[in-house]
Each structure stands twice: as C-alpha cells, then as structure tokens.
Design an enzyme around this catalytic site. Structure first.
Site, PDB file in Angstrom:
ATOM      1  N   CYS A   1       1.076  -1.194   0.030  1.00 35.25           N
ATOM      2  CA  CYS A   1       0.208  -0.144   0.098  1.00 35.25           C
ATOM      3  C   CYS A   1       0.699   1.191   0.435  1.00 35.25           C
ATOM      4  CB  CYS A   1      -0.860   0.009   1.089  1.00 35.25           C
ATOM      5  SG  CYS A   1      -1.424   1.202   0.859  1.00 35.25           S
TER       6      CYS A   1
ATOM      7  N   CYS B   1      -1.637   1.722  -2.929  1.00 34.02           N
ATOM      8  CA  CYS B   1      -2.531   3.215  -2.354  1.00 34.02           C
ATOM      9  C   CYS B   1      -1.484   4.285  -2.802  1.00 34.02           C
ATOM     10  CB  CYS B   1      -3.231   2.978  -1.702  1.00 34.02           C
ATOM     11  SG  CYS B   1      -3.169   1.002  -1.448  1.00 34.02           S
TER      12      CYS B   1
ATOM     13  N   LYS C   1      -0.184   5.775  -5.948  1.00 35.99           N
ATOM     14  CA  LYS C   1      -1.085   5.678  -7.476  1.00 35.99           C
ATOM     15  C   LYS C   1      -1.873   6.896  -6.794  1.00 35.99           C
ATOM     16  CE  LYS C   1      -4.387   3.907  -5.899  1.00 35.99           C
ATOM     17  NZ  LYS C   1      -5.388   3.121  -5.348  1.00 35.99           N
TER      18      LYS C   1
ATOM     19  N   TYR D   1      -9.316  -3.653 -10.134  1.00 36.11           N
ATOM     20  CA  TYR D   1      -8.934  -2.590  -9.585  1.00 36.11           C
ATOM     21  C   TYR D   1      -8.097  -2.155 -10.324  1.00 36.11           C
ATOM     22  CZ  TYR D   1     -11.976  -2.751  -5.288  1.00 36.11           C
ATOM     23  OH  TYR D   1     -12.715  -3.150  -4.371  1.00 36.11           O
TER      24      TYR D   1
ATOM     25  N   GLU E   1      -7.792   2.337 -12.986  1.00 42.01           N
ATOM     26  CA  GLU E   1      -6.948   3.124 -12.371  1.00 42.01           C
ATOM     27  C   GLU E   1      -5.667   3.242 -13.180  1.00 42.01           C
ATOM     28  OE1 GLU E   1      -6.128   1.699  -7.894  1.00 42.01           O
ATOM     29  OE2 GLU E   1      -8.270   2.426  -7.545  1.00 42.01           O
TER      30      GLU E   1
ATOM     31  N   HIS F   1     -27.039  21.471   0.192  1.00 39.95           N
ATOM     32  CA  HIS F   1     -26.836  21.530  -1.387  1.00 39.95           C
ATOM     33  C   HIS F   1     -26.098  22.847  -1.417  1.00 39.95           C
ATOM     34  CE1 HIS F   1     -29.710  22.328  -5.247  1.00 39.95           C
ATOM     35  NE2 HIS F   1     -30.042  23.693  -4.688  1.00 39.95           N
TER      36      HIS F   1
ATOM     37  N   GLU G   1     -26.348  15.191  -2.341  1.00 43.60           N
ATOM     38  CA  GLU G   1     -27.463  15.314  -1.188  1.00 43.60           C
ATOM     39  C   GLU G   1     -28.367  14.397  -2.466  1.00 43.60           C
ATOM     40  OE1 GLU G   1     -29.334  19.241  -2.016  1.00 43.60           O
ATOM     41  OE2 GLU G   1     -28.421  19.432  -3.703  1.00 43.60           O
TER      42      GLU G   1
HETATM   43  P1  NDP Z   1      -8.688  -7.817  -9.405  1.00 46.43           P
HETATM   44  O1  NDP Z   1      -8.655  -8.478  -9.280  1.00 46.43           O
HETATM   45  O2  NDP Z   1      -9.457  -6.648  -9.742  1.00 46.43           O
HETATM   46  O3  NDP Z   1      -9.051  -7.637 -11.199  1.00 46.43           O
HETATM   47  C1  NDP Z   1      -7.624  -8.970 -11.548  1.00 46.43           C
HETATM   48  C2  NDP Z   1      -8.894  -8.517 -13.275  1.00 46.43           C
HETATM   49  O4  NDP Z   1      -8.229  -9.610 -14.206  1.00 46.43           O
HETATM   50  C3  NDP Z   1     -10.119  -8.816 -13.742  1.00 46.43           C
HETATM   51  O5  NDP Z   1     -10.344  -8.288 -14.574  1.00 46.43           O
HETATM   52  C4  NDP Z   1      -9.945 -10.024 -14.226  1.00 46.43           C
HETATM   53  O6  NDP Z   1     -10.663 -10.796 -15.028  1.00 46.43           O
HETATM   54  C5  NDP Z   1      -8.329 -10.354 -15.095  1.00 46.43           C
HETATM   55  N1  NDP Z   1      -8.126 -11.745 -14.439  1.00 46.43           N
HETATM   56  C6  NDP Z   1      -7.531 -12.276 -14.559  1.00 46.43           C
HETATM   57  N2  NDP Z   1      -7.042 -13.526 -14.949  1.00 46.43           N
HETATM   58  C7  NDP Z   1      -7.277 -13.602 -15.971  1.00 46.43           C
HETATM   59  C8  NDP Z   1      -6.843 -14.166 -17.051  1.00 46.43           C
HETATM   60  N3  NDP Z   1      -6.490 -15.503 -16.950  1.00 46.43           N
HETATM   61  N4  NDP Z   1      -7.341 -14.469 -17.729  1.00 46.43           N
HETATM   62  C9  NDP Z   1      -7.797 -12.883 -18.485  1.00 46.43           C
HETATM   63  N5  NDP Z   1      -8.410 -11.614 -17.230  1.00 46.43           N
HETATM   64  C10 NDP Z   1      -8.088 -12.529 -16.282  1.00 46.43           C
HETATM   65  O7  NDP Z   1      -7.460  -7.648  -9.481  1.00 46.43           O
HETATM   66  P2  NDP Z   1      -6.480  -6.245  -9.520  1.00 46.43           P
HETATM   67  O8  NDP Z   1      -4.927  -7.095  -9.483  1.00 46.43           O
HETATM   68  O9  NDP Z   1      -6.845  -5.032 -10.204  1.00 46.43           O
HETATM   69  O10 NDP Z   1      -6.584  -5.842  -7.487  1.00 46.43           O
HETATM   70  C11 NDP Z   1      -5.932  -6.598  -7.185  1.00 46.43           C
HETATM   71  C12 NDP Z   1      -7.123  -6.268  -5.715  1.00 46.43           C
HETATM   72  O11 NDP Z   1      -5.919  -5.437  -4.852  1.00 46.43           O
HETATM   73  C13 NDP Z   1      -8.024  -6.004  -5.465  1.00 46.43           C
HETATM   74  O12 NDP Z   1      -9.226  -6.837  -5.593  1.00 46.43           O
HETATM   75  C14 NDP Z   1      -8.354  -5.735  -4.230  1.00 46.43           C
HETATM   76  O13 NDP Z   1      -8.510  -5.611  -3.001  1.00 46.43           O
HETATM   77  C15 NDP Z   1      -7.401  -4.451  -4.200  1.00 46.43           C
HETATM   78  N6  NDP Z   1      -6.689  -3.659  -5.079  1.00 46.43           N
HETATM   79  C16 NDP Z   1      -8.013  -2.053  -4.243  1.00 46.43           C
HETATM   80  C17 NDP Z   1      -7.440  -0.862  -4.607  1.00 46.43           C
HETATM   81  C18 NDP Z   1      -8.679  -0.042  -3.925  1.00 46.43           C
HETATM   82  O14 NDP Z   1      -9.191   0.181  -3.008  1.00 46.43           O
HETATM   83  N7  NDP Z   1      -8.751   1.028  -5.099  1.00 46.43           N
HETATM   84  C19 NDP Z   1      -6.344  -0.565  -5.437  1.00 46.43           C
HETATM   85  C20 NDP Z   1      -5.854  -1.204  -6.313  1.00 46.43           C
HETATM   86  C21 NDP Z   1      -5.816  -3.351  -6.141  1.00 46.43           C
HETATM   87  P3  NDP Z   1     -12.314 -11.283 -14.739  1.00 46.43           P
HETATM   88  O15 NDP Z   1     -13.097 -10.099 -13.379  1.00 46.43           O
HETATM   89  O16 NDP Z   1     -13.486 -11.693 -16.475  1.00 46.43           O
HETATM   90  O17 NDP Z   1     -12.294 -12.086 -14.120  1.00 46.43           O
END
Ligand code: NDP
Length: 456
Positions: A42, A47, A50, A177, A181, A435, A440
C-alpha cells in the site's frame, strides 16, 4: 518453554505493523520482520503512490476546465514526469520511514530480513533462529502476469513506480481495480491508453449499473476499452512492443502492464514445516478468528485472500492484537466494507449489489444519473454521475449504495457508516441534504426505479 518473543509478525505491511504496535502496547514482547519495504504494498507500490499519480492526472483536467469558469491563464501545459516522480517518491519514503519508527516507538524489535518457518514455533530470520509463542503471517500478495508468450515484456503494477518517463502508448491487460486506475492516471498524464479485458464489462463483481456506466466515462477521456479482447502474445517491435490480439489484430505500444490479479505471498515461507494449511491458490486458510490450521499461528491481510484492502488488514490486525493480548476479544467485520476505485471519475461502493440483493428477496432499486454542476459549465463529456441505492423491500433497510462520479470515494465513507448501522431508506429520506452537492442525491432519491428479486 521460554520463547524469544510472545508474538512474531512476518511482514511489515499495513496489517502486520498495526497488529505488532497494538500488541506491544498491550505489553507483549513483539518482533517483526520485513524483507522488502516497511509499509508494504500500500505505502510503497500501491494505494499511496497510485493516489498521488491520480491526483496529478486530475490537475491536468482541472486546468483544461478552468477556462469555462473564466480563468484565462490556467492552461494544461507539458507534464514533467520527473517532478511528479520525485514528489511521489519523497512522500513514499516519508511514510515508509514512519512505519518503521512507529514500530520501534511501540517497543517492537524490528528485523530488516526475510523470515521463514523452521518449525511451528521457530523461525529463520535473516539467518538467526528465533522462537515465538505466537506467530502471525502478514506477508501480503504480489501481482501476477498471464502465462502468454512474451509475458516477460510486460510489467506488473510495481513497474509504474520506477518508470523513468511516461510511456507514449500503453496497453493495460485486465479490467479490475488496478487496470482501470492505471488506465485513468496514465491517460490523464497524456499516454495513449488501451485496456484489454476478457469480460463484456470491466469490474467483475461490482454493481451492473456502475459497470455499464464506466466504459463511457473512460472512453470520453480517450481510453480505448477493448471488451472481450485479450492479447495472445507480446513481441518486441522497434523500441516498443507488439501485442497479437485474440481478434487477430495487432497493437503497438511502448509499455504493457499486466493487471490480472494478485496471488498470496506464501511461496518459500516454510508453511509445510510449520503445519500451516493453504488452499489451491496458495492462500493461508484461516477460521473466523484468523487462526490457521495451527492454533497459535494466525494470518491476516492479502495472504488470506479474503478482502484484499489495506483498511481491512489493519482492522483485522488490530482486533487480533486486542483479542490475543488486550483482554478484549473481538473480530473485525467483513460485512458492509466500503471501497473505492480511483478511476476518473472514481467509484465508491458499500454493501450488496442489485444482483446480490435480488437473490435474497424483493428489492427496491433507486438509480439517479445526472451531470454534476461543475460539468454543466465545463461541458466536459463523460462526467455523468451515477448513484444508486439497493433497498430490502420488506424492512426498507439499505443493503447497498453505489456511485460513479466525482468525490465518490469521499462520499461513500459517510454512507458506509449509515449502511453499517442498518439505516433504512426512511432514515436517508429524512436526512436533510447539503445543497448544492452531488451527495444530496443520496437523500433525495424519491422515485423507485425498479423492483427486483422474488419472494423466497
Ligand atoms: P482484480 O481482481 O480487481 O482484477 C483482476 C483482473 O484480471 C480482472 O479483470 C480479471 O478478469 C482479470 N483476469 C484474471 N485472470 C485472468 C485470466 N486468466 N485471463 C484474463 N483476465 C484475467 O485484481 P487487481 O489486480 O486489479 O487488484 C487486486 C486487488 O487489490 C483488488 O481486488 C483489490 O482488492 C485490491 N486493490 C484495491 C484498490 C483500491 O482499494 N482502490 C486498488 C488496487 C487494488 P475477470 O473480471 O473477467 O475475472
């Protein structure tokens, strides 16, 4: 038997540090080992850096929009990547330093070293044998690449924070996510950005109205959203890379990011030697108290792969320290955890999606979509706000709140308190709005948009 420590924490990320500090405050003799950087993902490669880059991208947009409000000298000029990188890195270093100091200030013994299990009570910490009565695994996770030819040419998310310059053309693989981002901040800083994801819509698991509204907002910023198209391979091409796509097209870019999920950091930890069970994905299996298959070994944060959010890890770590050493047994709740995606505009969400609520029974759904005041003036396209309440029809309890729009993350923190307290639609309705704000709208959603879900 006398142990060297009452508690040893493996991993100095947000969860591990909070747990260690609180436990030490309760009088425990605590050791903490961190092999990479204090503050973990983080603070160092997640976080914090980013969000600074997201804010940098926003300044460009505000500068462009200022003219509509009469500012004649605010123009979006060239962006100096080096200035941003220096400011970002200085803040990360400051915060990471604070984490280390907080631990020492709390009386924890700090080890800049890798720790691995020798047996269920013994660790190898940078070559030193250390015993502990209780051990907490808080080693976090790391980003994964897809197994495609040429994957070595792509970066994981950590790579953003060491790039020497803004790449001119960027491909982002994934629709979660991190992918979204990164797409927004890189496009906002001036990169031509394409996102490739396998599903018809990004952000699997989020509310459908938000998922449907998001691509329009991103495309309005020039981000190319390639739904259902994935790269089959990556090759070097001149100074950049060529992506061979599943629709047989090619895409030329200067940088590729794999944002395709993360995996728990358990490899090589010696968990087998300690008798700690993992699931097929390598996550440590824990019960509701975060105890592993060994009653004196616990695991918290991304390494258990439950709800991979920093504040969740710190809440669980704090509760565990209070339980084990503070004579105050308690659990952090995984229910109604608000979260945000720092896209542009951002998403804020808490509680159940419409689809999840509908599976439980009849559900009233309220949706509003409007152009916020700022953009009726700026005329910027793709900045519509979507707001939504998901309400249990029988009890009128708010089950979920979702928003895509400016300030969504800030707004959802307050809404999250109300939802966690079990507020009803009537509680929202009798709250006086502030407002003029976008927020709101959450207390003036009068007309039900639809009813979903069958009686059980
Ligand atoms: P996510 O789980 O959010 O997204 C992973 C992405 O990769 C999805 O679009 C998924 O597709 C795709 N994917 C996974 N495996 C494959 C595959 N074999 N082939 C094709 N596409 C694939 O993971 P992130 O890495 O973006 O983030 C990890 C975690 O970190 C988040 O879930 C969150 O918990 C945390 N995070 C939180 C943030 C915040 O609070 N602002 C910011 C960044 C991260 P599909 O959807 O189709 O499964």
């Amino acid at each position: 038997m006398a142990y060297d420590f009452d508690l040893f924490v493996i991993g100095g990320g947000s969860g591990g540090v909070r747990l260690a500090r609180i436990a030490a405050g309760h009088g425990a003799r605590v050791g903490v080992a961190e092999e990479r950087f204090w503050g973990g993902t983080c603070v160092n490669v997640g976080c914090v850096p980013k969000k600074i880059m997201v804010q940098a991208a926003e300044y460009g947009m505000w500068a462009e929009d200022a003219a509509a409000f009469g500012w004649t000298s605010m123009v979006k000029g060239e962006h100096d990547w080096a200035v941003l990188a220096a400011a970002r890195d200085a803040e990360v270093a400051r915060l990471s330093g604070i984490y280390g100091k907080l631990l020492m200030g709390a009386g924890c013994q700090v080890f800049d070293a890798r720790a691995t299990f020798i047996d269920a009570h013994t660790l190898d910490v940078g070559g030193k044998r250390i015993t502990a009565e209780r051990i907490v695994i808080a080693t976090g996770g790391q980003a994964m690449k897809l197994d495609i030819p040429g994957a070595e040419h792509g970066m994981i998310s950590d790579g953003l924070f060491t790039l020497p310059a803004l790449p001119r053309r960027v491909a982002i693989i994934g629709g979660g996510y991190i992918a979204l981002e990164f797409a927004c901040l890189l496009a906002g800083l001036g990169a031509q950005t394409e996102v490739f994801y396998r599903a018809p819509l990004p952000l699997t698991g989020f509310d459908q109205d938000i998922r449907e509204a998001l691509p329009e907002a991103l495309q309005a910023q020039g981000i190319v959203m390639n739904a259902g198209i994935m790269p089959r391979g990556i090759t070097r091409s001149g100074d950049g890379y060529s992506l061979a796509l599943s629709n047989d097209a090619l895409c030329q870019v200067d940088a590729v990011f794999f944002c395709t999920g993360r995996k728990p950091n358990t490899a090589g930890l010696g968990l087998e030697a300690a008798g700690v069970a993992m699931n097929a994905a390598g996550a440590v299996i824990v019960d509701d108290e975060h105890a592993t298959s060994q009653a004196h070994i616990f695991a918290i944060g991304d390494v258990v792969d439950r709800l991979n959010l920093t504040p969740m890890a710190t809440a669980v770590g704090h509760a565990l320290a209070d339980t084990l050493f503070g004579k105050n047994p308690r659990r952090a709740s995984y229910l109604n955890v608000p979260t945000a995606v720092f896209t542009s505009p951002p998403i804020g969400t808490v509680g159940l999606t419409e689809a999840e609520a509908a599976r439980l029974g009849p559900t009233d759904v309220y949706v509003a979509r409007f152009t916020p005041m700022r953009h009726t003036i700026s005329k910027r396209q793709g900045r519509k706000t979507t707001m939504k309440l998901v309400v249990d029809q029988a009890s009128q309890t708010i089950l979920g709140a979702h928003m895509l729009g400016e300030d969504a993350a800030e707004i959802m923190q307050g809404i999250g308190i109300a939802v966690a307290m079990g507020a009803t639609k009537q509680d929202f309705d009798r709250t006086i709005g502030i407002h003029p704000t976008a927020a709101e709208e959450f207390v003036t959603l009068r007309t039900r948009t639809r009813v979903v879900g069958e009686a059980q």
